[in-house]
Every structure is written in C-alpha cells, then in structure tokens.
Write a protein that holds these residues in place. Structure first.
Motif, short mmCIF file in Angstrom:
data_model
loop_
_atom_site.label_atom_id
_atom_site.label_comp_id
_atom_site.label_asym_id
_atom_site.label_seq_id
_atom_site.Cartn_x
_atom_site.Cartn_y
_atom_site.Cartn_z
N LYS A 83 0.83 -1.19 0.00
CA LYS A 83 0.00 0.00 0.00
C LYS A 83 0.87 1.25 0.00
O LYS A 83 1.98 1.25 0.53
CB LYS A 83 -0.91 0.02 1.22
N PRO A 84 0.38 2.30 -0.60
CA PRO A 84 1.17 3.54 -0.58
C PRO A 84 1.30 4.08 0.84
O PRO A 84 0.43 3.88 1.70
CB PRO A 84 0.36 4.48 -1.48
N GLU A 85 2.36 4.76 1.09
CA GLU A 85 2.61 5.34 2.39
C GLU A 85 1.55 6.40 2.71
O GLU A 85 1.17 7.20 1.85
CB GLU A 85 4.00 5.97 2.45
N PRO A 86 1.02 6.38 3.94
CA PRO A 86 0.01 7.39 4.27
C PRO A 86 0.59 8.79 4.30
O PRO A 86 1.79 8.99 4.56
CB PRO A 86 -0.46 6.95 5.67
N SER A 87 -0.27 9.71 4.05
CA SER A 87 0.17 11.10 4.04
C SER A 87 0.49 11.56 5.46
O SER A 87 -0.22 11.25 6.42
CB SER A 87 -0.93 11.99 3.44
N ARG A 88 1.58 12.26 5.59
CA ARG A 88 1.98 12.75 6.91
C ARG A 88 1.12 13.92 7.38
O ARG A 88 1.12 14.22 8.57
CB ARG A 88 3.45 13.16 6.88
N GLU A 89 0.44 14.54 6.47
CA GLU A 89 -0.43 15.64 6.83
C GLU A 89 -1.85 15.12 6.97
O GLU A 89 -2.48 14.72 6.00
CB GLU A 89 -0.36 16.73 5.77
N PRO A 90 -2.41 15.06 8.19
CA PRO A 90 -3.77 14.55 8.36
C PRO A 90 -4.80 15.48 7.76
O PRO A 90 -4.59 16.71 7.67
CB PRO A 90 -3.93 14.45 9.89
N SER A 91 -5.90 14.90 7.36
CA SER A 91 -6.98 15.69 6.78
C SER A 91 -7.74 16.42 7.88
O SER A 91 -7.51 16.22 9.08
CB SER A 91 -7.92 14.79 5.98
N GLY A 92 -8.69 17.24 7.47
CA GLY A 92 -9.48 17.96 8.45
C GLY A 92 -10.33 17.05 9.31
O GLY A 92 -10.49 17.27 10.52
N PHE A 93 -10.88 15.99 8.69
CA PHE A 93 -11.67 15.05 9.46
C PHE A 93 -10.82 14.27 10.47
O PHE A 93 -11.25 14.01 11.59
CB PHE A 93 -12.36 14.08 8.50
N GLN A 94 -9.60 13.92 10.07
CA GLN A 94 -8.71 13.22 10.99
C GLN A 94 -8.31 14.10 12.16
O GLN A 94 -8.15 13.62 13.29
CB GLN A 94 -7.48 12.73 10.23
N LYS A 95 -8.15 15.37 11.94
CA LYS A 95 -7.81 16.28 13.04
C LYS A 95 -8.97 16.39 14.02
O LYS A 95 -8.76 16.41 15.24
CB LYS A 95 -7.46 17.66 12.48
N LYS A 96 -10.20 16.46 13.52
CA LYS A 96 -11.35 16.51 14.41
C LYS A 96 -11.52 15.20 15.16
O LYS A 96 -11.89 15.19 16.34
CB LYS A 96 -12.61 16.81 13.60
N LEU A 97 -11.25 14.09 14.49
CA LEU A 97 -11.39 12.79 15.13
C LEU A 97 -10.36 12.59 16.24
O LEU A 97 -10.64 11.95 17.26
CB LEU A 97 -11.26 11.68 14.09
N ALA A 98 -9.16 13.13 16.04
CA ALA A 98 -8.12 13.00 17.05
C ALA A 98 -8.41 13.81 18.31
O ALA A 98 -7.85 13.52 19.37
CB ALA A 98 -6.76 13.42 16.48
N LYS A 99 -9.31 14.80 18.22
CA LYS A 99 -9.68 15.62 19.37
C LYS A 99 -11.03 15.23 19.95
O LYS A 99 -11.52 15.92 20.85
CB LYS A 99 -9.69 17.10 18.97
N ASN A 100 -11.62 14.18 19.45
CA ASN A 100 -12.93 13.74 19.94
C ASN A 100 -12.74 12.69 21.02
O ASN A 100 -12.27 11.58 20.74
CB ASN A 100 -13.75 13.17 18.78
N PRO A 101 -13.06 12.97 22.28
CA PRO A 101 -12.82 11.98 23.35
C PRO A 101 -13.70 10.75 23.21
O PRO A 101 -13.31 9.66 23.61
CB PRO A 101 -13.13 12.76 24.63
N TYR A 102 -14.88 10.89 22.64
CA TYR A 102 -15.78 9.75 22.51
C TYR A 102 -15.29 8.80 21.42
O TYR A 102 -15.40 7.58 21.57
CB TYR A 102 -17.19 10.24 22.22
#
Length: 372
Positions: A83-102
């Motif tokens: 698989k191709p290497e994941p992008s080191r820059e997270p998307s906007g949705f990934q940033k919101k998901l990383a700050k969601n405690p639930y």
C-alpha cells in the motif's frame, strides 16, 4: 537359314527443333506455375504487420504462459502489492477525530468482562492485576488505578479499611493497614477486566469463593509464583475504586487549571456556554457560598446542553463525582472553581480529563438513579 536378331529399342530423337523449343517452353511454364503457387501459399500464410498491435506475425500470437502473462500476474498481485505510504499531513476530518474523546474511547482495544461476558472497549472496563503483599507475600487483586493514583496505604483510600479473603468470614489474617506496593501489578499482560459499574464491582465482593475462582483468568492459574487459592479481594473494593477514580479526576483538573493555556474557564449560567469557544464539557459545582442569585439546578446523570456547532455538550455534577472532600480541596486550590459553573475546552491536553469524566459518570450513574 539365317538366325533372328533381337529387336533393340529405338532411341527417341527429336525430329525437329520446333518440338524441342515447345518442350522447353512447357517445362519453364510449369516451373513458373509451381513457383507462383508456392508464393501464393506463403502470402496466404503470412499476416500483414499493420493489422497487429505489437507488429508480430499472426502465427506467433499463441496463448501466453501463465508465468509470463502480464494480465494474470497483475490479477494475482493485486492484493499483494504494498500500500502507498500514508500522508503525513492529516486531513481535516482526521484532526477533528483525534480531538474527539468519545471517538478515542470507542477506539480503545476490546476486552471481555469477567462477570457479564460482554465485550467492550477497555475504556468502559476496569483493569485488575495481581500484586504481592509486601509482608505476607500473598497475591492481592488490585485495580491498575492504584498505580496512577500513587496509593501507598490500603486503608487510606476509603473510609472503611476492613479487608478479608473470599469468602467473607469473621476471622481474617490480613492486616488492614498493610502497605500496598506502589508498582505496577505483576500481570500486566493477562489482566482481568470488569465492567466499569459500581454494582458489578460490589457483586464481586458478595459472591462465594467457588464462583470467584471461576472468574479468575486461566493464565493466573498457570503462574507458579502465586497460588490462586491465596488471592485476596477487598470487601470494600467498590468504595476503593471510587476513591481512586476521584483522586485521578482531582489530579487531572488540577493540572488543567494550572496550565497557562486556559483549558478551564468560568461560566455564570448555561446560556453563557454558547459564547465559549470549543467547549468539551460543563462542570456544575453547586452553590458554594449560599448565593441566592444562582438558580442553576444540579444536573442529572448524562445531562446535555445545546451548543451552536457541536450539537450537545455533556454536563457533569462535580459534587457527585468528586465527593465533598475532593471538591473542597479543589475549591481551595484555585479561585477558578469558586463559581457555580466551569467549562472545559476540548483540546488535546484535556482529552484524558474528558474521557475520565465520562468513565466516572458511568461508574456511579446507577447510584444516582437509585437516589432519585
């Protein structure tokens, strides 16, 4: 009488030159005809190179071997390709998901409850391990929260310090004030998980010894360092776990209030939450000084307040979660907690506090429902 002579074959001679020329021309004509037929056969067997894609002859277009067929090789290696290497820059949705405690709580590893058998993320479970008693050497089944809260004395965590071995008996050889080792339990890998509810932990203190032994992990029985018959369980384990969870919440709130980034802000009423930026939770602290102007009622378990962009924000009853002792300590440590309401921002450093508030609310929610 004269003897008869044998008749000899008369040689064939061309009578005229015209006949010779005729035979010569007919032979050359037959040769030309044969050559023309051969050339025609060769032309029919050949293929025009412009009609093929790769410019090869038609008789060379045979079925390819599976070992060299590019289409077959591509189909075989379709799911084996890296698989191709994941992008080191997270998307906007990934940033919101990383700050969601639930979302982070639901993403924790799934474990099995020893009592109910239900499989849940370990955020909603209590992890127990074995730790040897420093004096007697007997194994004690203790929660991992004891390590986070730096508990050094067994009877110091709860108001009731009575401990005994299961089943409950009148005589006990254990020392209530025995020192508890402030190190990680000796079985960090093969832990025993119980659903994070006070009723479930209290149920473990009331069952018989035979039923308790059936809930012990199989790996503990194979451990030669301990004997499963000597495992000690606190009779007041539900109070002990509650005190540990309150200690951890008190420490987390004290850390957030000491940071210069203002993770906790004051709030006078629930309508003022709409003016806050990135709210993660609202803490109701009650009426500290008997101020009659404060008319906010204590929120029930799992209460919510509407917010303009985030939907609903949870509201926690901090006197019920912390208890009177830790609440007074929290009020005395910071003037920030002198009001009736405070708001915790949903930031990276506050995620652990938000997740622990949710877990502590789930642990005592059944007690709050019974009081109502």
């Amino acid at each position: 009488m004269a003897s008869a002579r044998p008749l000899l074959a008369r040689p064939r001679y061309v009578s005229t030159s015209a006949e010779a020329l005729e035979q010569l021309h007919s032979g050359s004509a037959r040769a030309k005809q044969a050559k023309g037929e051969n050339n025609a056969f060769k032309k029919e067997s050949r293929c025009d190179r412009s009609e093929t894609d790769d410019g090869t002859a038609a008789f060379l277009q045979l079925p390819l071997s599976p070992l060299i067929d590019p289409k077959l090789q591509a189909a075989r290696n379709r799911y084996k390709a890296r698989k191709p290497e994941p992008s080191r820059e997270p998307s906007g949705f990934q940033k919101k998901l990383a700050k969601n405690p639930y979302a982070l709580a639901l993403a924790t590893p799934v474990r099995n409850c020893a009592i109910t058998g239900v499989r849940l993320p370990n955020q909603f479970l209590l992890d127990f391990g074995l730790a040897p008693h420093p004096k007697t050497g007997k194994p004690w089944q203790m929660p991992r929260l004891a390590l986070d809260s730096n508990v050094t004395v067994l009877g110091e965590a709860t108001s009731s310090t009575h401990t005994s071995q299961l089943p409950t008996t009148t005589s006990s050889n254990t020392d209530p004030d025995a020192l508890f080792p402030s190190r990680r339990p000796t079985r960090p890998v093969a832990g025993s998980y119980i659903v994070s509810q006070r009723n479930a932990v209290k149920f473990m203190s009331e069952i018989r010894r035979r039923s308790y032994m059936q809930m012990i992990p199989y790996r503990w029985k194979l451990d030669t360092r301990f004997k499963t018959d000597n495992i000690v369980w606190r009779e007041d384990m539900d109070e002990f776990v509650l005190d540990l969870m309150r200690r951890k919440l008190f420490r987390l709130l004290g850390y957030l209030s000491s940071r210069p980034a203002a993770y906790i802000t004051t709030c006078h009423k629930y309508q003022d939450v709409q003016k806050k930026h990135q709210p993660g939770a609202v803490l109701w602290l009650g009426n500290p000084n008997g101020d009659e102007t404060i008319k906010e009622e204590p929120p029930p378990p799992y209460a919510m307040v509407d917010y303009r962009s985030a939907g609903n924000i949870p509201v926690y009853n901090l006197p019920m979660l912390l208890g009177p002792y830790f609440l007074d300590q929290l009020r005395g440590s910071r003037e920030l907690f002198g009001g009736a309401l405070v708001v915790i921002k949903q930031k990276r450093n506050s995620l652990e506090s938000l997740m622990h508030l949710w877990k502590l609310m789930g642990y005592i929610a059944s007690d709050a429902d019974n009081r109502q």
